[in-house]
Design a protein around this motif. Sequence first.
Motif, PDB file in Angstrom:
ATOM      1  N   ALA A 159       0.828  -1.206   0.000  1.00  0.00           N
ATOM      2  CA  ALA A 159       0.000   0.000   0.000  1.00  0.00           C
ATOM      3  C   ALA A 159       0.862   1.255   0.000  1.00  0.00           C
ATOM      4  O   ALA A 159       0.489   2.274  -0.603  1.00  0.00           O
ATOM      5  CB  ALA A 159      -0.928  -0.012   1.211  1.00  0.00           C
ATOM      6  N   ARG A 160       2.006   1.197   0.634  1.00  0.00           N
ATOM      7  CA  ARG A 160       2.890   2.363   0.700  1.00  0.00           C
ATOM      8  C   ARG A 160       3.505   2.697  -0.649  1.00  0.00           C
ATOM      9  O   ARG A 160       3.980   3.810  -0.851  1.00  0.00           O
ATOM     10  CB  ARG A 160       3.985   2.142   1.745  1.00  0.00           C
ATOM     11  CG  ARG A 160       3.446   2.111   3.167  1.00  0.00           C
ATOM     12  CD  ARG A 160       4.538   2.029   4.193  1.00  0.00           C
ATOM     13  NE  ARG A 160       5.376   3.230   4.222  1.00  0.00           N
ATOM     14  CZ  ARG A 160       6.209   3.531   5.209  1.00  0.00           C
ATOM     15  NH1 ARG A 160       6.306   2.718   6.245  1.00  0.00           N
ATOM     16  NH2 ARG A 160       6.937   4.616   5.170  1.00  0.00           N
ATOM     17  N   VAL A 161       3.491   1.732  -1.573  1.00  0.00           N
ATOM     18  CA  VAL A 161       4.059   1.992  -2.902  1.00  0.00           C
ATOM     19  C   VAL A 161       2.993   1.962  -3.996  1.00  0.00           C
ATOM     20  O   VAL A 161       3.308   1.898  -5.187  1.00  0.00           O
ATOM     21  CB  VAL A 161       5.188   0.987  -3.225  1.00  0.00           C
ATOM     22  CG1 VAL A 161       6.307   1.082  -2.195  1.00  0.00           C
ATOM     23  CG2 VAL A 161       4.665  -0.443  -3.329  1.00  0.00           C
ATOM     24  N   GLY A 162       1.719   1.975  -3.590  1.00  0.00           N
ATOM     25  CA  GLY A 162       0.641   2.024  -4.574  1.00  0.00           C
ATOM     26  C   GLY A 162       0.358   0.724  -5.278  1.00  0.00           C
ATOM     27  O   GLY A 162      -0.148   0.712  -6.401  1.00  0.00           O
ATOM     28  N   MET A 163       0.657  -0.401  -4.620  1.00  0.00           N
ATOM     29  CA  MET A 163       0.443  -1.717  -5.230  1.00  0.00           C
ATOM     30  C   MET A 163      -0.508  -2.576  -4.402  1.00  0.00           C
ATOM     31  O   MET A 163      -0.534  -3.810  -4.552  1.00  0.00           O
ATOM     32  CB  MET A 163       1.783  -2.447  -5.399  1.00  0.00           C
ATOM     33  CG  MET A 163       2.680  -1.900  -6.482  1.00  0.00           C
ATOM     34  SD  MET A 163       2.161  -2.420  -8.139  1.00  0.00           S
ATOM     35  CE  MET A 163       2.652  -4.147  -8.125  1.00  0.00           C
ATOM     36  N   ASP A 164      -1.298  -1.970  -3.531  1.00  0.00           N
ATOM     37  CA  ASP A 164      -2.212  -2.748  -2.698  1.00  0.00           C
ATOM     38  C   ASP A 164      -3.255  -3.448  -3.565  1.00  0.00           C
ATOM     39  O   ASP A 164      -3.678  -2.954  -4.608  1.00  0.00           O
ATOM     40  CB  ASP A 164      -2.886  -1.860  -1.650  1.00  0.00           C
ATOM     41  CG  ASP A 164      -3.359  -0.524  -2.219  1.00  0.00           C
ATOM     42  OD1 ASP A 164      -2.614   0.073  -3.011  1.00  0.00           O
ATOM     43  OD2 ASP A 164      -4.463  -0.086  -1.855  1.00  0.00           O
TER      44      ASP A 164
END
Length: 216
Positions: A108-113
């Motif tokens: 989630a912190r890298v936009g891949m959640d």
Amino acid sequence: MDLALRQQTLGWGERVVLPDVTLEIRKGERVALMGRSGVGKSTLLGALQARAAGRAAVVAQDHGLVDALSVFHNVWMGRLADHGTSRNLRTLVWPNAQERAAAEAALARVGMDGLQRRMVASLSGGQRQRVALARAILRGGMAVFADEPVSALDPAQGDALLQSLAAKFETSVMVLHDTGQALGFATRIVGLKAGGIVLDAPVAEVDAARLMELYG
């Protein structure tokens, strides 16, 4: 976590890349290594990484991902060294809810959640970089060593992810090429040209024009 090289000769096998290098990285610094391809940035990064005491995270230039495995399993590789063989084999076959939640938080912190079950082989270059960054975030530690960690992303996305790394790790040493990102992220610039370090200065003392001289 201070790192120091004292009059070290760095290279591969018998090939000398950087002779007589002296460099110290102090705890809390965000250092950008800059210069043209082939001047020894990756070699210098690897030498500093090898001298890091304690837990550290690594983002390799080639991402270091396993295409045959899922996004979850590639991210969870950041924790493999924390567990024994039996636990790691069980996680490979049947990860539990706690393990998936930890990986999801990093993603989630890298936009891949939401993409844990995707196979890495199906990802774009930018997505692969994000997975490698998520693995570093999950691993954690006092420092991160990264080799062009956001090169496949657009500048705005790259800036945001660099700030995520800055928030996670107290000390950062990164190979960067984008002068704007380097000036926005780093507290210190170390510039290389063929044969060694030609610039070592706080970011407040350099500008884009001076950084571009490294590529001339």
